[in-house]
Design an enzyme around this catalytic site. Sequence first.
Site, short mmCIF file in Angstrom:
data_model
loop_
_atom_site.label_atom_id
_atom_site.label_comp_id
_atom_site.label_asym_id
_atom_site.label_seq_id
_atom_site.Cartn_x
_atom_site.Cartn_y
_atom_site.Cartn_z
N ASP A 179 66.69 -0.39 52.34
CA ASP A 179 67.53 -0.76 51.41
C ASP A 179 68.12 -2.14 51.26
O ASP A 179 68.13 -2.66 49.77
CB ASP A 179 68.88 0.23 52.01
CG ASP A 179 68.73 1.68 51.95
OD1 ASP A 179 67.64 2.22 52.08
OD2 ASP A 179 69.37 2.05 52.47
N LYS A 223 75.67 9.95 53.40
CA LYS A 223 74.98 9.85 55.18
C LYS A 223 76.12 9.65 55.84
O LYS A 223 75.85 9.89 57.28
CB LYS A 223 73.60 8.80 55.53
CG LYS A 223 74.22 7.59 54.75
CD LYS A 223 72.38 7.33 55.43
CE LYS A 223 72.41 5.54 54.99
NZ LYS A 223 72.85 5.33 53.81
C1 GLA Z 1 68.35 5.29 54.68
C2 GLA Z 1 68.44 4.20 55.51
C3 GLA Z 1 66.95 3.31 55.44
C4 GLA Z 1 66.28 4.64 55.13
C5 GLA Z 1 66.48 5.92 54.53
C6 GLA Z 1 65.47 6.80 54.27
O1 GLA Z 1 68.11 4.96 53.33
O2 GLA Z 1 69.68 3.54 54.99
O3 GLA Z 1 67.10 2.72 56.19
O4 GLA Z 1 66.26 5.34 56.77
O5 GLA Z 1 67.75 7.00 54.68
O6 GLA Z 1 64.18 6.34 54.44
#
Ligand code: GLA
Length: 457
Positions: A179, A223
């Site tokens: 990201d 998350k």
């Molecule tokens: C989130 C995490 C990323 C990656 C995605 C899944 O966005 O920040 O680094 O692991 O999930 O692909």
Amino acid sequence: MEMDTERLARLEDLFKIKFGSTPQFYARAPGRVNLIGEHIDYCGYSVLPMAIQQDILIAVATNNLSKINLSNTNPQYCDFSNAVHDITIDTTRAFWYNYFLCGFKGVQEHLRLSETVGMNCLVDGNIPPNSGLSSSSALVCCAGLATMAANQQTISMKELAEICTKSERYIGTQGGGMDQSISFLASKGTAMLIDFEPLRATEVSMPQGAVFVIASSCVEMNKAATAHFNIRVAECRIAAKVLAKTMGLRWQEVVKLKDVQVAQQVSTIDMLEMVEKHLHPEPYSRREICSALELSNTQLDSMLLSQNTTHVQSFKLYHRAKHVFSEADRVSKFRLACQSVTGQGDMEIGFLCPVGELMNASHTSCRDLYECSCSELDELVNICLKSGAVGSRLTGAGWGGCTVSLVPAERLPAFMDSVRRGFYEADPGRMHNLAQHFFATEPAAGASIVKHYPTAN
Ligand code: GLA
């Protein structure tokens, strides 16, 4: 680069009202959509995202009070103030400004300045939050960039990406770097293959005559709020060690699943066979892992688990490893397939099919092996495929958030109409702010500093 001057002017006005001065500069960092390569960045594998137009924009002026004064144009997010030399990130609650503090602290630590300058900041974001489009990382990146500029320092975009990847972990989730890397390294009009260690971004031209459409499942995904994400990270780490040890490799040195492949010097497809041979599909208990790796429970906690995963008793190693190796393989195939479609210079749908099929296979693997989908995402993917997409999949961490679909341009209006009727109108709650969570997108530019005052133009 082009900027929405109206938005800048509005932000300038609000800044003046809030802080009584004109901003000295603006920092901007975009969100992203991942086209393929899900949950493999933290295993060492390359991913293929592109930046989206939606971004975080921060108006900044330095102050001589050694304070960070933060405000947000969205009244839902409260003001915040803190001394620059006393940054603690309270992760017990999901304060929006924690992400700003991560970026600030990351750059502050990197620069090792004796005194970091104080900053008045007004934050304006238009990335839908908790939707898998990286609004949080964009805020971390934007804050990092603003802090660098306010202190009149220069750090390369690559370094900033690495700094912000690490510092976002102060929040408690152990993301992999996709990201932040795409937010800093994106360039307009192209998706990017992002490689790690060393970090590198390579342009990947998208198929002509096709459009990527982002559609929200209307299930919020944060998350940091659950342990799902860190559990997957832990399962992958443990799988790497157990696999390496069973294969007779120097397993103490292995950290990521890619390390096992590199040590064994075989292809990702060969690694799928290794998983079949050396791991079992039944979940592994703590006891089994401890005995396989000759670790005590406490060592397992401190070496391989994180604060919010020490309660986990069983770990799916086989399924997670299978997803990771097969997804890594799909990323390379996707890149090649895009190249061959672009090479054809052809708008025929048939040429898009291999690209779409890889996206579909990625979704199936996320759903069945990695178990990071949810029923709404699965339903939306099905509706998108029935509505004319040649490929559709969840994007980002999953467990909610958005899908991304590859749609032949000529089918776009019918596609939008059909998904709207099939998914959004089916539930009135989903129609709220539809344009903000169901839209066609194009690869946008990466983070930048905008120095001009809009009113001076
Ligand atoms: C989130 C995490 C990323 C990656 C995605 C899944 O966005 O920040 O680094 O692991 O999930 O692909």
